[in-house]
Design an enzyme around this catalytic site. Structure first.
Site, mmCIF file in Angstrom:
data_model
loop_
_atom_site.group_PDB
_atom_site.id
_atom_site.type_symbol
_atom_site.label_atom_id
_atom_site.label_comp_id
_atom_site.label_asym_id
_atom_site.label_seq_id
_atom_site.Cartn_x
_atom_site.Cartn_y
_atom_site.Cartn_z
ATOM 1 N N CYS A 177 0.828 -1.207 0.000
ATOM 2 C CA CYS A 177 0.000 0.000 0.000
ATOM 3 C C CYS A 177 0.860 1.254 0.000
ATOM 4 C CB CYS A 177 -0.941 0.003 1.213
ATOM 5 S SG CYS A 177 -0.080 0.006 2.791
ATOM 6 N N GLU A 225 -3.131 0.495 -3.940
ATOM 7 C CA GLU A 225 -2.529 -0.807 -3.634
ATOM 8 C C GLU A 225 -1.837 -1.326 -4.887
ATOM 9 O OE1 GLU A 225 -2.825 -3.791 -0.270
ATOM 10 O OE2 GLU A 225 -3.532 -1.748 -0.488
#
Length: 418
Positions: free
Chosen positions: A374, A408
């Site tokens: 992330c 992500e």
């Protein structure tokens, strides 16, 4: 000073140039003409605190949320979703040095399955952008959905009827601190967790939330401004359930789970698509999001996670799904020989992989790595080290967090042929 916003920073703030300086302007878009009157310095950056939009950019759109621009939760609602995806793709490409497609979220409103709502003397809602001491009062949260409105309405009635004190963060006074709302988007189950200081909760509390599947009271005994605590009592079910395809997950108030269930389906499918062989090691396995899903597809999975409670939940999830997956407590370096596994999955926190783990990967040389990240910056740093023995086979972004600058990434790495 009047200037045109040139681009967005990695944090989603508009960037304008004033001589040799760059000033970051929140809630602006490339092409906006703005007048900046005041700014402050924060971590070597200049951030505008008093500014006015003089002429909007052609790419701006009308935010759906009435609190946009005040609430610190969503920075990019003023950008069309296509522009948000373009921004995130360029961010990944900049750090990874290759073109990366970003898979859009199936839903961009009503997609969040968790929100942590501040209960404070300044409001019941989210932190005002740029502050830690003030909250923006809200009636509901569009990125969570309709259930947020029901919960917050019931909360306000409870407070008014019982004359309860709200938290003053500056003074560390007041009883009610947070209300955390979680929803199984594919099951419809709802969890409400009221977080307070130490004190006595009125017995009438559950009467205000008859629609909740699971209702909790937690106590934060510290001065830390966090939205969790020790569980004092619960009503209804101890867990709510979420489903990703054919896999069911139990969720507890203190469990971490991907906050966008609709996109989490695409995430676990992508990881399953890239996994190969029979034996899979799931590092940073959490509640078994990847591990249980892969075990359901015939892989023999071992998971390692440093949080004992997360491990307990992962083993429960493996049990209720009837799969071949075992999870244990350990650090990200606590594996004897990584070469024993056909695929190693790593999903580290924002800080990335520990240097010792990177050295262990390079020493043991597992055939295939799947890196879920992330944080593009630490991802790029880790990949630079891993490229000593691994090549990037594929890379894709997933927009787990619409209306925010976050993205992500899933990277498939294969060992160089010897």
């Amino acid at each position: 000073m009047r200037r045109v916003i040139e681009r967005l920073s990695d944090d989603g703030l508009g960037v304008l140039r004033a001589g040799k300086r760059e000033i970051l302007v929140p809630h602006t878009a490339p092409g906006d003409l703005v007048e900046v009157r005041k700014w402050r310095r924060k971590k070597r950056k200049l951030i505008a605190t008093e500014f006015e939009l003089i002429e909007p950019s052609e790419i701006r759109t009308e935010p759906k949320c009435p609190y946009f621009g005040r609430c610190g939760g969503c920075l990019l609602q003023h950008l069309p979703y296509e522009e948000q995806l373009r921004f995130k793709a360029s961010k990944l490409s900049k750090y990874l040095g290759l073109d990366v497609e970003v898979i859009p979220s199936p839903k961009i409103y009503g997609h969040r399955n968790r929100i942590d709502v501040v209960i404070s003397t300044t409001g019941i809602g989210f932190r005002r952008y740029g502050t830690w001491w003030e909250a923006v009062d809200i009636a509901e949260c569009p990125v969570f959905g309709d259930a947020s409105g029901r919960v917050l309405k019931a909360l306000r009635e409870f407070i008014e009827d019982e004359k309860l004190s709200l938290y003053d963060i500056r003074k560390n006074e007041g009883f009610l601190r947070y209300i955390v709302i979680r929803e199984g988007k594919f099951t419809g189950e709802l969890m409400v967790n009221l977080v307070t200081k130490e004190g006595t909760l009125p017995e009438s509390f559950p009467d205000y939330f008859p629609f909740a599947t699971s209702l909790y009271w937690s106590v934060n005994r510290s001065e830390s401004d966090v939205s969790y605590g020790d569980v004092e009592r619960f009503w209804g079910e101890p867990f709510i359930r979420e489903k990703l395809d054919d896999v069911t997950y139990l969720i507890h108030p203190n469990s971490f789970f991907q906050t966008n269930s609709y996109q989490a389906v695409n995430l676990v499918r992508k990881v399953a698509e890239l996994a190969d062989g029979e034996r899979v090691l799931d590092l940073y396995s959490g509640v078994g999001t990847f591990g249980v899903y892969l075990a359901k597809r015939g892989f023999a999975v071992e998971g390692v996670e440093i949080n004992p409670f997360a491990v307990e939940m992962a083993n429960r999830n493996a049990e209720i799904n009837g799969v071949n997956a075992q999870f244990r407590v350990g650090s990200d370096r606590d594996v004897e020989d990584l070469s024993n596994y056909d695929t190693v999955i790593v999903d580290p926190p924002r800080a990335g992989l520990h240097p010792k783990l990177i050295r262990k990967i390079l020493k043991d040389e597992p055939e295939r790595l799947i890196y879920v990240s992330c944080n593009p910056k630490t991802l790029a740093e880790n990949l630079s080290a891993l490229r000593e023995k691994y090549r990037i086979e594929s890379a894709v972004g997933l927009d787990m967090f619409p209306h925010t600058p976050h993205v992500e990434a899933v990277i498939e790495l294969k060992k160089f042929d010897t």
